[in-house]
Design an enzyme around this catalytic site. Structure first.
Site, mmCIF file in Angstrom:
data_model
loop_
_atom_site.group_PDB
_atom_site.id
_atom_site.type_symbol
_atom_site.label_atom_id
_atom_site.label_comp_id
_atom_site.label_asym_id
_atom_site.label_seq_id
_atom_site.Cartn_x
_atom_site.Cartn_y
_atom_site.Cartn_z
ATOM 1 N N GLY A 47 38.086 11.546 -4.538
ATOM 2 C CA GLY A 47 38.000 12.641 -3.582
ATOM 3 C C GLY A 47 37.978 12.086 -2.177
ATOM 4 O O GLY A 47 37.649 10.909 -1.972
ATOM 5 N N GLN A 52 36.737 11.630 6.947
ATOM 6 C CA GLN A 52 36.994 10.224 6.615
ATOM 7 C C GLN A 52 38.314 9.729 7.208
ATOM 8 O O GLN A 52 38.564 8.534 7.254
ATOM 9 C CB GLN A 52 36.984 10.023 5.095
ATOM 10 C CG GLN A 52 35.595 10.233 4.489
ATOM 11 C CD GLN A 52 35.625 10.089 2.987
ATOM 12 O OE1 GLN A 52 36.003 11.027 2.288
ATOM 13 N NE2 GLN A 52 35.249 8.927 2.483
ATOM 14 N N CYS A 90 31.420 5.122 -2.161
ATOM 15 C CA CYS A 90 32.167 5.960 -1.221
ATOM 16 C C CYS A 90 33.236 5.103 -0.563
ATOM 17 O O CYS A 90 32.983 3.951 -0.217
ATOM 18 C CB CYS A 90 31.207 6.512 -0.171
ATOM 19 S SG CYS A 90 32.004 7.492 1.105
ATOM 20 N N LEU A 91 34.424 5.674 -0.382
ATOM 21 C CA LEU A 91 35.495 4.932 0.271
ATOM 22 C C LEU A 91 35.117 4.553 1.703
ATOM 23 O O LEU A 91 35.659 3.597 2.251
ATOM 24 C CB LEU A 91 36.779 5.768 0.273
ATOM 25 C CG LEU A 91 37.398 6.011 -1.110
ATOM 26 C CD1 LEU A 91 38.479 7.074 -1.022
ATOM 27 C CD2 LEU A 91 37.943 4.733 -1.712
ATOM 28 N N HIS A 132 29.395 15.429 -3.203
ATOM 29 C CA HIS A 132 29.595 14.252 -2.345
ATOM 30 C C HIS A 132 30.563 14.585 -1.197
ATOM 31 O O HIS A 132 30.288 14.289 -0.033
ATOM 32 C CB HIS A 132 30.128 13.105 -3.216
ATOM 33 C CG HIS A 132 30.418 11.839 -2.470
ATOM 34 N ND1 HIS A 132 29.703 10.679 -2.678
ATOM 35 C CD2 HIS A 132 31.345 11.542 -1.521
ATOM 36 C CE1 HIS A 132 30.186 9.736 -1.872
ATOM 37 N NE2 HIS A 132 31.180 10.229 -1.171
ATOM 38 N N GLU A 133 31.685 15.226 -1.535
ATOM 39 C CA GLU A 133 32.699 15.510 -0.504
ATOM 40 C C GLU A 133 32.202 16.583 0.468
ATOM 41 O O GLU A 133 32.464 16.506 1.670
ATOM 42 C CB GLU A 133 34.028 15.930 -1.141
ATOM 43 C CG GLU A 133 34.673 14.909 -2.066
ATOM 44 C CD GLU A 133 34.814 13.522 -1.457
ATOM 45 O OE1 GLU A 133 34.911 13.398 -0.221
ATOM 46 O OE2 GLU A 133 34.805 12.549 -2.229
ATOM 47 N N HIS A 136 30.122 15.191 3.149
ATOM 48 C CA HIS A 136 30.882 14.572 4.246
ATOM 49 C C HIS A 136 31.160 15.575 5.366
ATOM 50 O O HIS A 136 31.185 15.208 6.540
ATOM 51 C CB HIS A 136 32.227 14.039 3.740
ATOM 52 C CG HIS A 136 32.171 12.659 3.160
ATOM 53 N ND1 HIS A 136 31.764 11.567 3.892
ATOM 54 C CD2 HIS A 136 32.486 12.186 1.923
ATOM 55 C CE1 HIS A 136 31.833 10.476 3.117
ATOM 56 N NE2 HIS A 136 32.261 10.832 1.925
HETATM 57 ZN ZN LIG Z 1 32.447 9.542 0.321
#
Ligand SMILES: [Zn+2]
Length: 155
Positions: A47, A52, A90-91, A132-133, A136
């Site tokens: 995701g 991001q 997380c990316l 999680h998303e 963000h």
């Molecule tokens: Zn993340």
């Protein structure tokens, strides 16, 4: 096709609240395309949220591999039930892993990429990825909630 550099957690932009999309148009579709292109350029991502990429708009894309990939605009968690420990990375925090307490089941209201209202009831992995998303979009990273946060990759 545009692959963005994924912003990492030193950048204060990730701590900012993203703005709601007021009109779903070609610009929101472009952001969705860029999110998917960038997500699929990673090895592990399931995701990605617009902040991001440095875009403070309420758009996320999800592809857990368990259902068709989809995008949500202005997603909002309207009910949550249960509690579950979730092991997350997380990316935007490439070296960090940790345990986060998440709701087990959630209901999310949002717009789809065509601007139509959708309601999603999710549990299991999809529920975790959505939480999680959506965090963000509020400027919250999993490392803010995780215990412990480790820099070592535990296999
Ligand atoms: Zn993340």
């Amino acid at each position: 096709m545009a692959i963005f550099k994924i912003i990492t957690n030193e950048d204060p932009i990730l701590r900012k609240q993203s703005k709601k999309i007021t009109v779903v148009d070609d610009r929101s579709k472009k952001i969705i395309d860029d999110l998917f292109d960038t997500l699929y350029n990673t090895d592990t991502g399931v995701g990605l949220a617009a902040p991001q990429l440095g875009i403070l708009k309420q758009i996320i894309v999800i592809d857990t591999g368990e259902e068709e990939p989809f995008a949500l605009i202005n997603p909002e968690i309207i009910t949550s039930e249960g509690e579950k420990d979730s092991e997350e990375g997380c990316l935007s925090c490439p070296e960090d892993y940790g345990l986060v307490k998440r709701a087990e089941r959630i209901t999310v209201e949002a717009l789809n990429e065509d601007g139509n209202p959708v309601t999603i009831e999710a549990e299991g992995f999809l529920s975790i990825v959505l939480q999680h998303e959506i965090d963000h979009l509020k400027g919250i990273l999993f490392i803010d909630k995780a215990t412990p946060v480790t820099k070592d990759k535990q296999v």
